[in-house]
Design an enzyme around this catalytic site. Structure first.
Site, PDB file in Angstrom:
ATOM      1  N   GLU A 162      44.648  31.705  48.784  1.00 48.25           N
ATOM      2  CA  GLU A 162      44.310  30.046  49.103  1.00 48.25           C
ATOM      3  C   GLU A 162      45.943  29.103  49.958  1.00 48.25           C
ATOM      4  O   GLU A 162      45.662  27.883  49.277  1.00 48.25           O
ATOM      5  CB  GLU A 162      43.570  29.479  48.636  1.00 48.25           C
ATOM      6  CG  GLU A 162      41.993  30.403  48.706  1.00 48.25           C
ATOM      7  CD  GLU A 162      41.329  29.401  46.930  1.00 48.25           C
ATOM      8  OE1 GLU A 162      41.536  28.279  46.960  1.00 48.25           O
ATOM      9  OE2 GLU A 162      40.017  30.053  47.183  1.00 48.25           O
ATOM     10  N   GLU A 319      36.209  35.740  49.626  1.00 44.91           N
ATOM     11  CA  GLU A 319      35.084  35.085  48.406  1.00 44.91           C
ATOM     12  C   GLU A 319      34.014  33.903  48.933  1.00 44.91           C
ATOM     13  O   GLU A 319      33.968  33.341  49.739  1.00 44.91           O
ATOM     14  CB  GLU A 319      36.482  33.631  48.001  1.00 44.91           C
ATOM     15  CG  GLU A 319      37.755  34.635  47.297  1.00 44.91           C
ATOM     16  CD  GLU A 319      38.498  33.194  46.301  1.00 44.91           C
ATOM     17  OE1 GLU A 319      37.648  31.824  46.250  1.00 44.91           O
ATOM     18  OE2 GLU A 319      39.431  33.410  45.908  1.00 44.91           O
ATOM     19  N   HIS A 370      32.489  28.859  37.011  1.00 45.27           N
ATOM     20  CA  HIS A 370      32.083  29.729  38.438  1.00 45.27           C
ATOM     21  C   HIS A 370      31.681  30.717  38.364  1.00 45.27           C
ATOM     22  O   HIS A 370      31.572  31.590  37.434  1.00 45.27           O
ATOM     23  CB  HIS A 370      33.367  30.168  39.184  1.00 45.27           C
ATOM     24  CG  HIS A 370      33.204  29.961  40.636  1.00 45.27           C
ATOM     25  ND1 HIS A 370      32.978  30.875  41.098  1.00 45.27           N
ATOM     26  CD2 HIS A 370      33.863  29.553  41.202  1.00 45.27           C
ATOM     27  CE1 HIS A 370      33.025  30.518  42.241  1.00 45.27           C
ATOM     28  NE2 HIS A 370      33.845  29.819  42.515  1.00 45.27           N
TER      29      HIS A 370
END
Lengths: 681, 681, 681
Positions: A162, A319, A370
C-alpha cells in the site's frame, strides 16, 4: 497471467496450467506460534485457498539487526505452504522499517507540512526520498530475492505494501532536495519554472533552484502550481521507489512477475495509478467498503477503474475484508451474502484473484478488530463457513479465468491530474468533490441499467459511443484536441461544470470559460456561479442543481439548449447544452445534479448515440450487468443490487453460477450474483 | 486631499485641481506580457480609471538578488500610465519578501504559538520584529522613493500591503525580545508588570525581564493580561513597521502623501486601526463582502467605521471586488447592480476613491479566481460593461468629492481594546461576539431608518445625542469619567451586558458589576447569568434574549426598569434599565436581543433624546440614508436595501444620481442608489 | 481522621477532638493586599470556615530566585489563620514552577505527542519525569516542611495540586527514558515486551530497550499495547511524584497526614486513582458540575466513586464551586439551593470536609470569573449569605462526622484499566464512552430508588448482592476467576457488550467473545455488530438499543434469553441473557440501552437477587437516598432530585436536617436535602 500464476510454482501440477481463479489472503505466520501454522495450511486447503501474500511486515523479524538475518522461519513457512499446494506472492518486506533502523537513522522519518516528525509506532514511517531508507530497503529486497529465487512456492513478488497509504506527502529536507531534482527534470530552466508557477504573483520569483521548497505550512494559500507539482512529484517519488525495488527483483528473478497493491478506493488520491499501472507486471488492488448509500456502487466503480488501470486484462484483488474493518469511525459487519457478492463484483470487473486482509485475525496489534478469513471465534463459525463456500464458488467460475472485459457503450473519463487540480484551495468553491461527481454519473448509469467503463487518459475513448468527462478541469492542448477529434469522429462527449478551465500548469484558458473546450461545446461562460452549501436551483426539466451554476451564453448557432435554469441568479439561462458535431456531439452540464437527477437527464444524452440498457425494463436499476469475454466464452454477470429477490427474464446462456426459475428467468436472491456463459462470439 | 490627488502628477491638467472621485485598482503588469500593457491603459481610459496601485508584490522582480536592481520595466509602466492619464499610488513593494531573502535569512520567517515555522510559498512570511527584514525592507523603500520621487505619475505612496493580514501574531524569539522592550516601555518596572499581570496567580511572578515570553502554547489558559498586552504589542509592532517605512518616504518625498490599506471588515481584529489612523496621510481600506443575512449592513458598518477612523474626512477604498473572491469556502458572484451599489455605499460613507483588487484577473496564481475589472473573459463581457458604467457614475458624482460626513444623531462606540478583552478565554461564555453585537445595533438602527455613526474612543461622543456602547468591557477610570460626563451633560448613553467590567490591566472593578459604570447606571449585578448555546429567555416586552443575562439589583431610586425577565433564572428581575442623569440618561441592556428585537427596543431608548428617523415612515428599513456635506453642498444618499423598487417621497434637493417618478418621489430600483444635492447649509 | 483534623492544631481546644465537619476553601492571600487578610479571617469566622488550603501557587513568591527564600508573609498568614481558629492544609507549593526555574531549565517543559514544547504562561508546565524539576520541587518541599513542622495552624499537607490536570501525557526525551525504565521493571526481558506488545505485527520487534519510544505522532494507529502501557506509565509517573513529595513530608513531619486533590469528575481519566488511593493518608477530591441532563447524577456518581477510593471512610471535598466556573464553553451560574444541595450530596457520600476553590474571587488572572466564597460583589451578596448558611448547616450535621458508608445492595464495578483499554483507537466503534455507560446504569438505579455503590477492582464485590460491570473490557485471568467465584457463591453479575474481550496485554481472548467470560455467561459471540451514529435497534421488550449489538449464540442449556432483537442485522437473536449459576447468576446486556431503558430492564436483573428499592413507591426516582453509619448512629440522607416539593412518608429517625410535615412525612423543597438519624444498629 494471474490465472496461471500457480503454474510458476516449482513442481506445479499439470492442472495448474489451466487458468483458474485464485483465492487467498495476506498470511502473517510470525504473529502465531509454530503449532498454528500446520492448522493454517490445513484450513487453507479446506477453504480452497491457493495464494497467500507472506512477509509484508516481517522486516524486523527477517533482519533483527543491521547485519543479522533470520530466514529460517520463513523457509519453513514457504515449505509448508508449498507442501499444502498454496502459492506465495512474496512480499519484499520493506513496508515498515524496524526499530533498529529508525533508531540508528531517525533521518528517514517523514516530516509533516508543519514540521512535525512522524515517529515510529505504527507503520510507513519512512521518507520516500530518503537515500538511507532506499539503501536499506534495497539491501533487504536483494536478500529476499536471492534467497527465494528458486523456492518452488514463489509465484509473484509483492513490492512493499500500500505504497503511500500514510507517507505520500513528506515535507522533509530530503523531500525538498528530491523535489528540486524533479523540477529540474521537468522544467530544465528556472525561467520555465517561474513561468509555469506564475511566480510574478506574490513576489515568488526564484533566482536559484536551491530556493525552492515543498509547500510547507504557509501564511496563506501556497502557490497552486507548486502545490500541483508537489502532488505530481510525491506520486512519482513513490513510483520511483516501486521501480527501484522492481529492478532488483527483475535482475535476480527475471521470470517472476512483480506487483504491488494499489488502493483504488474512496478518497485515496495521492498516487496517480493511471501513471503507475505500466510499472507492474499485473495490477493488484486493495478495496474496503465504506458504509453509505452508494457503498456498493463505489465498490463497482473502484473495481471498474482498476480494470481500466489493467487495460481490461485480469487483475488481482489483493485485499478486501470478509466483514468489518478497524479503521473507520464505526466498523459495521457485513450482512449474510455480502462477503460473496462483494468478492464476485470484483471478479465481474476483472479480478482473477480474490484475496483478503488477512488469513487469520490477529489476537493483538492495531488491526486485531479487522475481520479475516479465520475469525477470533475460529473455524467453527458462520464466517469461516462463508469463506469455504466462496472458495467453492470460485472453483465453479474457473472457466472465466483469464477473460478480459468487454467494452461498454459508455466510458467515464477519470483523470488524476484533474482530480488534484480541481480540488485545490482558493477555488470558486471548496465543496467540489471530483470522485463523488464521477461516482454519481456511474450510479445514474447503474440505475438505468446501462453498462459503463471507467477510462483513464491512457485509454482509448473511441471504444465507447458516449464519453462522459465529469469535472475535466485540467485540459492541456493535446487533450482538448483529442476530445474534439473524438466528437468529430462520431463520439458523443458529455462534460460538466469547471471542465476545460486550466492547462497543465494550472493557468486559466482565457477568453471565456471553458477555454479549452469552448469552441467544441459552442458556449461561453463569463462567470462561475457556485452555490452556498444547502442552496439549490430548479431546472426547467424538473431536475435540481446544487454546488455550481454557470452563466452560459450560447455561441454556436447549432448548439441546442437541453434545459434552462428556472430559479437562482442564472434563471432563464441555459443549464444543459449540446452541440452537434457531425455524427457526434458535445454536451455540457453546468450544475451538480446528483445521481437521481442525472438518471433523469441521461436518456436524452445517450439517445443520439443510440445507447440503451441491455437489460429488460423490469430489472433496470435492480441489477448490475458486467460482461467479460475470453477464450472460454462470453460471461454475463448479473448482480442483484437490492435486498429482495429479482427475476431477470430473457437472458440467454448457460448458467455457470445461479439458477433459472420455472419461467426460465434467472432468479437472484437478495444481493446474489449469477453468471451466464455463451460461446465466445 | 484624496479628491485632488491627481493634481500632484507632474504636468497635471488644470482640471485635475478640481476635486473628483478616483477610480481604479491594483495593477500588476508583471503578470502579463508587455503587449498587454498598452491594451490595459487603453481599457483604463475607456473605463474612466484614473488611479492604480502598482508594485505591491514586485519585490522579487525589482530586486532579483541582494545587490541587483531591475527598475526598467517599472519605469516603462509608470511612463505608460502617466501618458494614459492614470495616477499611481506606488507601493513600497515590501509586502512579500523574495525567495533569495528568505533563503539567505530564514530567521525572518514567523513562528506560530506552537513553534511551527511559517514558510514561504504564499505571502507575508516575515516577522514584524525582525531587524533583518526591516533592514532589507527599508533599503527597498529607499530605492523606490529615490527612483520615483520625481516621476510625474506618482501621486501617493502605498506602504507594504494589508499589514498583519497573516502575520500579526508571531511568537518567535525576535518577537519575544521586542515584546520585552515594549513591556519595559509600558511598565518601566517589573513590579508594575507583576501587578498589572497579576502574577501572584499561578506562581507567575517574574524576577527578570528576560523571563518574559509571548503567550506561546501552554498547558491551560495563559495569563490574560499577558495575552492582552501581546495583542497590543503585536498591533504596535506592525504600526512600528508602517512608521519606519513612512519615515523613509517622508524624508525623500516629503510632499507625497503616504497611506496603507487597512482591513476594516469581518473578523479582522488584530490591528488597532483607531490607534493607527493618525499614522497615515489619508485612510485607505480594503473591504470584501462575506455572504450572509447582514452582508450589506456589514459593508455599511465597515465603511462607516472607516469614516470614523478618517475623522469624518474622505478616505480611499483601496480594494474591493467587482464580483466573487477566491478565499471564502464558497465564493458567490455578485448579482447585477451589486457592483455599483457596493461601491456607492462606500462613497456614501466617505470614500472619494473606489478601487478594486485588481485591474486584470490573473491567469495563474493563488488569486486567479478572484474577480477583477477585466475578467478572464476579457473586456467583451457584462462585467467590464458594469465597470465602465460605474466609471461614468463616479464622474457624475464629482461634485461631492471632498465633502465630509455629517454627524448622525446616534453614535456607536467601537473600541479595539474592549473587543480584544471581552473575547479572551476563561470568560463566562466563549460565545460572545463583540463585532456581531455592535453590528446588530447598527442593523436595528438601519431597520428604523435612524442614522448612526461609528465612533472610536478617539472620537467626540458629544456630537451625538445618543451614544451606544455595546459590550464596552474594558473601561479605564478616565473612560468611565468621560462617559459619566457625557450623560451628565445631556447625552444619552446606552450600554450592555459585560460592559464596565475591567480596567486597562484586565482587573475586575470590584464591589458588584459593572464596576466602572455601576453608579452611572444606578444598578448592581452580583453574578453573571450566561446562557447555554440555544437557550433563550423571554422579556416582558415581548422581546427575547440569548447569550447572557444578569442578576440586576436597582440601586438608585431614580433608575427606571424598562423591561423585566419573564423566564429563566432571572425571571422577575430587571432586564433593561435606564437612569436619568439630569438632561441625559444612562441605559443598560443586560441580554443579547439580536437585531430584530433591538429594533423593537430602540424607540424607547431614543425617545428621551428626541431622535427619530429622518425618512418617511413608508420607506424606513427599506432605505439607508447617509449624508455628506462640503463646499459643494449637502449630499443625501438613499440606498435601496431591498430587491424591489422603492419610492421615497418628500425628499428635497437636486437629483445628482437617480430619478424622480411622476409624483416627485425618488424612485430606487432594486439595490439602487440615489444622491440628492441641496446647497450647503 | 478528617473530622478530627483540627485537633492536630497546636493549642487546639478540647472541642476540636469532637468530630466535626470541616468547611473552607483554597486561600490565596498573596493575590491581595495585606489589609484584606484581616477581613478575610473575620469573614471566615462569620461563615464557619475552619479549614483552608494555603500556598498552592506560591512557589514564585516563596522562592523568588534559586537561593532566595521569602517565608515572612506566609508566616504571618499562618499566624493570622491560627489566631482566627482556622486550620491549614498547607500546600507543598510545587504545582507551578516559577519563571526563574523554567528560564534556567527549559528542559523541564513538557512536550506534546507532535513534538511541541508546552511553554509557561499558564500552570503545570513541568515534566513528571524531569529529574531537574524533581530536584527543585523536593528542595522546596523540604524547606516548607522544615519551616512549618511545628506551626500550630498546620493540620495536613496538600501535595502539589490536581496532579496531571494538564501534564499527564508528556512525550519528551525524559519521558522516553522513564518509560523505558518502567517497561524494564514491568517486563524484565525484551522478549516479554515484544510478546506483550505483539511487535510481530507491523514489523515493530525491538532488539534494544533504547529503541522504545512513547507513542508520539505516528503515521497511523500506534501499537495499542504501547498506548495502554504509556497510559499506565504516565499515571505511575505522577504517582511517583506524589510519593516523592510525601516521603519528604513523612520524614520531617511524620504525624501530619498527607493528601493530594484527585479529580474524580467528568472525563478526567489519565490518573488511575484506584491505584493512587493507597498513597495518601486521606482521600481528597475536586469536583465541578458540568451542565447537562445528568449533571447531578454525575455529581453523585463522582462522590460515590470517591467514597469507593476512600474504602468507604470519610474523605475531603477539597474543591468545588459556589457557583459558575470559568473553563467551560459557557459557565452557568448555580440556582438558589444548588450550593447547599451539591455540597450535602458530597457529604452524603462520605465527605467530612466541604471546601471550595476559592475563598475570595480573584480580581485578575485566568480564573477571575470562577466563583468563590466571597464574590467580586463582596460579602454584601446573596452568594455570601448562602455560604454562611451552609456553614451553619454543616455545624448541625456534626454528629455524622466520622461515619462511614453503609454498603448498598448493588455494586457497580469501575475500572480504569478497562476504561483506558476500551476507548483506544482502531476499535469496532469510536463512539463508545465507558464512563457514560456506567453513569447510565447509575442513573437508572437512581430512577428506581435502588442504592448502589461504585466499586473499584480493589473493593470486595461480595458486599453486594448484585454486581454490575459495564464494558468490563480488559479482564485478566485472575479477574475472570474472581467474577466466576462471585457468581458461583451467590452473587448476581451483570455485564455488557465489549466486556471480557482482552487480557492485561490487550490481547483478545480467542475462541469466540467474550472470551474471558464466555463460559460464565453461557453464550458465544462470533462477531460484533456496532451501529452507526444515529442507528438504533428495537428489542422485543420494548426497549431500544444503540451503539452496539452482538451476534449471540446461547451455548449453555441453562442460559435464559431475557430479550431478543426485533430489528437490525441481529433480528431474532438474543439481546439480553442470564445464566443461573447455582445461587447466583451471570447476565449479559449486548447493546447500549441508555438510562431510561436500563431502568425498564433492571427490575428483571435485580429480582433474582431480591433487591428492591428501600423508598416508598411514591418517591422513587424523585429522591436519592444514601446511608452513612458510625458511632453516632445511622444517617439516612434524602436528596430531592427534582425542582418541586416532595413528601417522603414512612421514614423513621430523628430529623437532623430538614422537617416533617403534618402527616409525619419528610418534606423536601426543590433540590433540598434531609438527614435522619437512627441509633447505630
Amino acid at each position: 497471467m494471474i490465472s496461471t500464476l500457480l503454474s510458476r510454482r516449482g513442481g506445479a501440477a499439470d492442472g495448474d496450467r489451466v487458468p483458474r481463479l485464485l483465492y487467498g489472503a495476506d498470511y502473517n505466520p510470525e504473529q502465531w506460534p509454530r503449532a498454528v501454522w500446520e492448522e493454517d495450511v490445513r484450513l487453507m486447503r479446506e477453504a480452497g485457498v491457493n495464494l497467500v501474500s507472506v512477509g509484508i511486515f516481517s522486516w524486523a523479524r527477517l533482519q533483527p539487526a543491521e547485519d543479522v538475518w533470520d530466514f529460517g522461519w520463513l523457509d519453513e513457512v514457504m515449505d509448508l505452504l508449498h507442501a499444502g499446494g498454496v502459492g506465495v506472492d512474496l512480499a519484499t518486506a520493506t513496508a515498515s522499517p524496524p526499530p533498529w533502523l529508525t533508531t540508528a537513522h531517525p533521518e528517514i522519518l517523514p516530516v509533516t507540512a508543519a514540521g512535525e516528525t512522524v515517529w515510529p509506532g505504527a507503520r510507513q514511517h519512512w521518507r520516500p526520498t530518503s537515500s538511507v531508507f532506499r539503501h536499506h530497503a534495497l539491501r533487504l529486497v536483494r536478500e529476499m530475492a536471492t534467497r527465494y529465487a528458486a523456492h518452488p512456492a514463489l509465484v509473484a513478488w509483492h513490492v512493499n505494501n500500500e505504497l503511500g497509504c500514510h507517507n505520500v506527502y513528506d515535507y522533509s529536507d530530503d523531500a525538498a532536495r528530491a523535489f528540486r531534482q524533479w523540477l529540474r527534470a521537468r522544467y530544465t530552466t528556472l525561467d520555465a519554472l517561474n513561468h509555469a508557477w506564475a511566480t510574478a504573483f506574490w513576489s515568488q520569483r526564484y533566482s536559484d533552484w536551491e530556493q525552492i521548497l515543498p509547500p510547507r505550512l504557509a501564511a496563506s494559500h501556497p502557490n497552486p502550481t507548486q502545490q500541483l507539482d508537489f502532488k505530481r512529484f510525491s506520486s512519482d517519488a513513490l513510483k520511483d521507489h516501486l521501480r527501484a525495488e522492481r529492478e532488483v527483483l527483475r535482475e535476480i528473478t527475471p521470470d517472476v512477475p512483480v506487483t504491488t497493491n494499489f488502493m483504488v478506493m474512496g478518497g485515496t488520491r495521492g498516487m496517480n495509478y493511471a501513471d503507475w499501472a505500466g510499472e507492474v507486471d499485473f495490477v493488484s488492488n486493495d478495496h474496503y467498503v465504506q458504509p453509505g448509500p452508494q457503498d456498493r456502487d463505489e465498490l463497482s466503480f473502484s473495481a471498474n477503474l482498476t480494470s481500466a488501470l489493467a487495460g481490461g486484462r485480469p487483475w488481482c484483488l489483493m485485499e478486501h475484508s470478509t466483514s468489518a474493518v478497524n479503521w473507520q469511525p464505526v466498523n459495521v459487519a457485513k450482512r449474510p451474502g455480502d462477503l460473496a457478492r462483494d468478492s464476485l463484483l470484483h471478479v465481474a470487473h476483472g479480478a482473477d484473484a480474490v484475496c483478503f486482509f488477512q488469513w487469520r485475525q490477529s489476537a493483538a496489534g492495531a488491526e486485531k478488530y479487522h475481520s479475516a478469513m479465520v475469525p477470533h471465534a475460529g473455524p467453527d463459525s458462520e464466517l469461516f463457513g462463508a469463506v469455504r463456500e466462496l472458495g467453492a464458488t470460485l472453483r465453479t467460475l474457473a472457466p472465466l479465468a483469464g477473460s478480459e472485459r468487454e467494452p461498454a457503450p459508455v466510458g467515464i473519463l477519470y483523470d488524476w491530474e484533474s482530480w488534484w487540480a480541481c480540488e485545490q484551495d482558493s477555488h470558486p468553491t471548496s465543496l467540489l468533490d471530483y470522485r463523488q461527481e464521477a461516482l454519481d454519473w456511474y450510479t445514474a448509469l447503474l440505475a438505468l441499467g446501462v453498462r459503463a467503463d471507467l477510462v483513464t487518459p491512457h485509454g482509448d475513448p473511441h471504444r465507447h459511443q458516449v464519453l462522459i468527462a465529469p469535472v475535466l478541469h485540467l485540459v492541456p492542448e493535446s487533450l482538448a484536441k483529442s476530445l474534439a477529434r473524438y466528437a468529430e469522429q462520431g463520439g458523443h462527449l458529455v462534460t460538466t461544470y469547471f471542465s476545460g478551465i486550466v492547462d497543465e500548469n494550472d493557468h486559466v484558458w482565457l477568453g471565456g470559460y471553458p477555454g479549452a473546450l469552448r469552441e467544441l461545446l459552442g458556449i461561453r461562460i463569463e462567470e462561475f456561479g457556485p452555490l452556498l452549501a444547502g442552496d439549490t436551483v430548479a431546472l426547467d426539466d424538473a431536475t435540481t442543481g446544487s454546488l455550481w451554476t454557470d452563466r452560459i451564453t450560447v455561441t454556436a448557432p447549432e448548439t441546442e439548449v437541453l434545459s434552462h435554469y428556472r430559479t437562482g441568479a442564472c434563471a432563464g439561462r441555459p443549464a444543459v447544452t449540446r452541440r452537434p458535431t457531425g455524427k457526434g456531439s458535445a454536451a455540457y452540464v453546468s450544475t451538480r445534479l446528483g445521481a437521481r437527477d442525472l438518471a433523469a437527464l441521461l436518456p436524452r444524452l445517450l439517445e443520439p448515440a443510440g445507447v440503451h440498457s441491455e437489460l429488460p425494463a423490469s430489472v433496470r436499476g435492480a441489477v448490475e450487468t458486467i460482461v467479460r469475454r475470453g477464450a472460454g466464452g462470453r460471461f454475463v454477470f448479473l448482480v442483484n443490487r437490492t435486498d429482495v429477490t429479482v427475476a431477470v427474464p430473457g437472458v440467454s446462456g448457460d448458467v455457470l453460477l445461479g439458477a433459472r426459475d420455472a419461467d426460465g428467468a434467472v432468479s437472484l436472491g437478495p444481493r446474489e450474483v449469477a453468471v451466464l456463459r455463451t460461446p465466445a462470439g
